[in-house]
Motif scaffolding. Sequence first.
Motif, PDB file in Angstrom:
ATOM      1  N   ASP A  85       0.774  -1.240   0.000  1.00  0.00           N
ATOM      2  CA  ASP A  85       0.000   0.000   0.000  1.00  0.00           C
ATOM      3  C   ASP A  85       0.804   1.288   0.000  1.00  0.00           C
ATOM      4  O   ASP A  85       0.249   2.346  -0.265  1.00  0.00           O
ATOM      5  N   SER A  86       2.089   1.214   0.320  1.00  0.00           N
ATOM      6  CA  SER A  86       2.836   2.475   0.432  1.00  0.00           C
ATOM      7  C   SER A  86       4.291   2.300   0.009  1.00  0.00           C
ATOM      8  O   SER A  86       4.819   1.185  -0.024  1.00  0.00           O
ATOM      9  N   PRO A 106      17.077  -2.594  -6.546  1.00  0.00           N
ATOM     10  CA  PRO A 106      16.557  -1.640  -5.564  1.00  0.00           C
ATOM     11  C   PRO A 106      15.328  -0.895  -6.089  1.00  0.00           C
ATOM     12  O   PRO A 106      15.090  -0.825  -7.296  1.00  0.00           O
ATOM     13  N   VAL A 107      14.562  -0.350  -5.163  1.00  0.00           N
ATOM     14  CA  VAL A 107      13.341   0.384  -5.513  1.00  0.00           C
ATOM     15  C   VAL A 107      13.622   1.368  -6.639  1.00  0.00           C
ATOM     16  O   VAL A 107      14.560   2.160  -6.560  1.00  0.00           O
ATOM     17  N   THR A 108      12.816   1.263  -7.680  1.00  0.00           N
ATOM     18  CA  THR A 108      12.915   2.191  -8.806  1.00  0.00           C
ATOM     19  C   THR A 108      11.518   2.620  -9.215  1.00  0.00           C
ATOM     20  O   THR A 108      10.531   1.943  -8.921  1.00  0.00           O
ATOM     21  N   ALA A 109      11.448   3.735  -9.906  1.00  0.00           N
ATOM     22  CA  ALA A 109      10.180   4.175 -10.470  1.00  0.00           C
ATOM     23  C   ALA A 109       9.806   3.211 -11.590  1.00  0.00           C
ATOM     24  O   ALA A 109      10.655   2.771 -12.359  1.00  0.00           O
ATOM     25  N   PRO A 114       3.357   5.425 -14.627  1.00  0.00           N
ATOM     26  CA  PRO A 114       3.886   6.630 -13.984  1.00  0.00           C
ATOM     27  C   PRO A 114       3.339   6.775 -12.560  1.00  0.00           C
ATOM     28  O   PRO A 114       2.160   6.532 -12.303  1.00  0.00           O
ATOM     29  N   GLY A 115       4.227   7.106 -11.637  1.00  0.00           N
ATOM     30  CA  GLY A 115       3.840   7.295 -10.244  1.00  0.00           C
ATOM     31  C   GLY A 115       3.975   6.044  -9.393  1.00  0.00           C
ATOM     32  O   GLY A 115       3.817   6.101  -8.188  1.00  0.00           O
ATOM     33  N   ALA A 116       4.265   4.913 -10.002  1.00  0.00           N
ATOM     34  CA  ALA A 116       4.405   3.665  -9.262  1.00  0.00           C
ATOM     35  C   ALA A 116       5.883   3.354  -9.043  1.00  0.00           C
ATOM     36  O   ALA A 116       6.749   3.857  -9.756  1.00  0.00           O
ATOM     37  N   ARG A 135       2.555   4.100  -5.543  1.00  0.00           N
ATOM     38  CA  ARG A 135       3.053   5.379  -5.031  1.00  0.00           C
ATOM     39  C   ARG A 135       4.548   5.479  -5.282  1.00  0.00           C
ATOM     40  O   ARG A 135       5.265   4.500  -5.214  1.00  0.00           O
ATOM     41  N   GLU A 136       4.979   6.678  -5.586  1.00  0.00           N
ATOM     42  CA  GLU A 136       6.403   6.919  -5.858  1.00  0.00           C
ATOM     43  C   GLU A 136       6.963   7.769  -4.726  1.00  0.00           C
ATOM     44  O   GLU A 136       6.428   8.836  -4.434  1.00  0.00           O
TER      45      GLU A 136
END
Length: 137
Positions: A85-86, A106-109, A114-116, A135-136
Amino acid sequence: MSNLTSVHHLALTVTDVDRSVPWYERVLDLKEIARREDAGSGIRKVHLRAPGDAFTVVLVQHPDTERGDFDERRTGLDHVAFKVDSFAELKEWEQRLAGYSVTYTPVTASRTLPGASVVVFRDPDGIQLEVWTERES
């Protein structure tokens, strides 16, 4: 006509359920709820459920499963994306994967939505898995 409401389960072919089940339990926090071995066909299936009955993953071992590397470019499964969720929860998953020595990106856009944001990793058979949030940062 009625509408589909959710995915009941996802079945993944693995080369060795005895190797894969502990990995899915440990890394993804899934719990084994059923196991079936069909002596006639040699097929072995293990049902693993997510906390809160959110979904079930079924690991299937066929007696003649090819031992080749998983390739998302072949027809069939490309990847499986699990949702959180976040962004903060996504970062927690990144830490969890590192804690279990799972190789991950690692966490990437997301390039798809878009926005995730997404973390990408693979199971013991090389099946691409993701943890995803819309969410980004």
